[in-house]
Design a protein around this motif. Sequence first.
Motif, PDB file in Angstrom:
ATOM      1  N   ASP A   1       0.872  -1.175   0.000  1.00 45.16           N
ATOM      2  CA  ASP A   1       0.000   0.000   0.000  1.00 45.16           C
ATOM      3  C   ASP A   1       0.906   1.221   0.000  1.00 45.16           C
ATOM      4  O   ASP A   1       1.374   1.672   1.037  1.00 45.16           O
ATOM      5  N   PHE A   2       1.174   1.760  -1.195  1.00 43.63           N
ATOM      6  CA  PHE A   2       2.135   2.839  -1.300  1.00 43.63           C
ATOM      7  C   PHE A   2       1.608   4.139  -0.702  1.00 43.63           C
ATOM      8  O   PHE A   2       2.385   5.019  -0.357  1.00 43.63           O
ATOM      9  N   VAL A   3       0.290   4.253  -0.605  1.00 44.23           N
ATOM     10  CA  VAL A   3      -0.258   5.456   0.019  1.00 44.23           C
ATOM     11  C   VAL A   3       0.018   5.434   1.513  1.00 44.23           C
ATOM     12  O   VAL A   3       0.509   6.400   2.097  1.00 44.23           O
TER      13      VAL A   3
ATOM     14  N   SER B   1       3.701   5.865   2.216  1.00 45.53           N
ATOM     15  CA  SER B   1       4.312   7.113   1.771  1.00 45.53           C
ATOM     16  C   SER B   1       4.568   8.036   2.954  1.00 45.53           C
ATOM     17  O   SER B   1       3.777   8.124   3.889  1.00 45.53           O
TER      18      SER B   1
ATOM     19  N   ALA C   1       0.392  13.575  -0.316  1.00 44.12           N
ATOM     20  CA  ALA C   1      -0.146  12.448  -1.075  1.00 44.12           C
ATOM     21  C   ALA C   1      -1.262  11.752  -0.306  1.00 44.12           C
ATOM     22  O   ALA C   1      -2.309  11.420  -0.874  1.00 44.12           O
ATOM     23  N   ARG C   2      -1.061  11.528   0.979  1.00 43.58           N
ATOM     24  CA  ARG C   2      -2.091  10.866   1.778  1.00 43.58           C
ATOM     25  C   ARG C   2      -3.363  11.705   1.836  1.00 43.58           C
ATOM     26  O   ARG C   2      -4.473  11.191   1.757  1.00 43.58           O
TER      27      ARG C   2
ATOM     28  N   ARG D   1      -1.488  15.187  -9.321  1.00 45.81           N
ATOM     29  CA  ARG D   1      -0.744  13.959  -9.575  1.00 45.81           C
ATOM     30  C   ARG D   1       0.744  14.238  -9.684  1.00 45.81           C
ATOM     31  O   ARG D   1       1.569  13.535  -9.097  1.00 45.81           O
TER      32      ARG D   1
ATOM     33  N   VAL E   1       1.251  13.228  -5.874  1.00 51.82           N
ATOM     34  CA  VAL E   1       1.036  11.784  -5.891  1.00 51.82           C
ATOM     35  C   VAL E   1       2.227  11.029  -6.468  1.00 51.82           C
ATOM     36  O   VAL E   1       2.800  10.147  -5.823  1.00 51.82           O
ATOM     37  N   TYR E   2       2.626  11.368  -7.699  1.00 56.39           N
ATOM     38  CA  TYR E   2       3.677  10.594  -8.350  1.00 56.39           C
ATOM     39  C   TYR E   2       5.019  10.663  -7.618  1.00 56.39           C
ATOM     40  O   TYR E   2       5.676   9.625  -7.436  1.00 56.39           O
TER      41      TYR E   2
ATOM     42  N   LEU F   1       4.720   8.431  -4.614  1.00 57.72           N
ATOM     43  CA  LEU F   1       4.585   7.040  -5.034  1.00 57.72           C
ATOM     44  C   LEU F   1       5.927   6.447  -5.432  1.00 57.72           C
ATOM     45  O   LEU F   1       6.293   5.340  -5.015  1.00 57.72           O
ATOM     46  N   HIS F   2       6.699   7.180  -6.215  1.00 55.73           N
ATOM     47  CA  HIS F   2       7.979   6.665  -6.691  1.00 55.73           C
ATOM     48  C   HIS F   2       8.985   6.524  -5.558  1.00 55.73           C
ATOM     49  O   HIS F   2       9.773   5.570  -5.546  1.00 55.73           O
TER      50      HIS F   2
ATOM     51  N   ILE G   1       7.986   3.338  -3.813  1.00 47.98           N
ATOM     52  CA  ILE G   1       8.368   2.170  -4.610  1.00 47.98           C
ATOM     53  C   ILE G   1       9.864   1.905  -4.467  1.00 47.98           C
ATOM     54  O   ILE G   1      10.296   0.756  -4.265  1.00 47.98           O
TER      55      ILE G   1
END
Length: 204
Positions: free
Chosen positions: A50-52, A55, A60-61, A173, A177-178, A181-182, A185
């Motif tokens: 769950d990357f959110v 994070s 982002a959250r 995004r 977000v991106y 997210l990265h 990851i």
Amino acid sequence: MRLPATAHTSRPWRIHEIAGDFHLEDVWALPTPGGRDDLPYLVRQFTSGDFVENSTSQVARLLFAVRWKLGALLGWDKPGTGVGGRVRTLHDRLPEDLRDAPRGPAFRGGTFTPLYLTRDEWAAEMANQTVHAVLHVGWVPDDSGGYRGQMAILVKPNGLFGALYMAAIKPFRYLGVYPALHRAIGRTWQANASERARADRGQQ
């Protein structure tokens, strides 16, 4: 790192046969250096993590929390708006060899539905009231003699409303977000490096 569209369109991905009527929204290089056969590890990371939640970005959250709250209030994510409801699954478009191929593991929470998994390519789909989308992850050579992941997002907005929605969330995004997210990851990939190494030694 964001990549030009040609980083996706110039490669002979099987997804071109299946989602030719979808718009290529984004292409990103993923911070996931690895070996030739490491795509399954990245797929498992996508489907189980769950990357959110993982994070460190509060922005982002917050953005995801607002999105899910709006979706609940306005009915954007009702069961009838998803794959098999508002839209037909792209699995119906798969050529015979991909229909018989593995799909990869199911997503925790079921947000996306896997379509197919090959040695260097994996795709999954989702839909709601705003869009029908494909998450595509390729495994490509890097500049150091190894390989890394490459993520593309393909979308088919649901009419004018969907197009306006995608345009409205684009700045969020890219700004919130991106990047988060990265980073998530990359952290998870690095944290699992020893596990991948043990698995590789066991296969030798």
